[in-house]
Design a protein around this motif. Sequence first.
Motif: not given
Length: 165
Positions: A70-78
């Motif tokens: 989840a952190a990688i998904v959110i970090g990538t999107t952000s």
Amino acid sequence: MDDVVPVGGRRYFFFLMLLLASRGADFLSTWIATPNMVLEGNPFAKKLGWKWGTLLNLALCGYFAAWPLAAIVIGTTSALVAARNFQSAWLMRSLGEENYLDWQVAQLRYISLPLYLFCLFGQALLTAGVGGALICFSKESPIPFAVGYGIVGYALAVTFYTLLA
């Protein structure tokens, strides 16, 4: 990659820093582009404002840092949203928020809606295609899988908030 990492451990702090950096870049790019949030496309973020939005994002970063994917998904999107914001922030700031909004609305009057939507969806589909390829070819590796979902999330967010605006 484990489903959950222990809060307070090295991996937790790694993902916390990833989230703080990427969400911070999103906040900074938004602030540079629209300090009064006139151009903010997310009505929830606009309603929260800077103070409450910052507090909520800090809490969410602390929460999601325990879930690496989840952190990688959110970090990538952000990170991708921040990059998009920085692309036009100089123009938004130089014209002023209200003037930029008026200019953009005026430009939309000169183009057909189908062409505008074709370009918007074309951008979204091409971007999501890159994310989809990462998802499809990630096999057993969760990191490209999560990055792929982050890219697809970015494409969906840009399309949704652009249409909403």
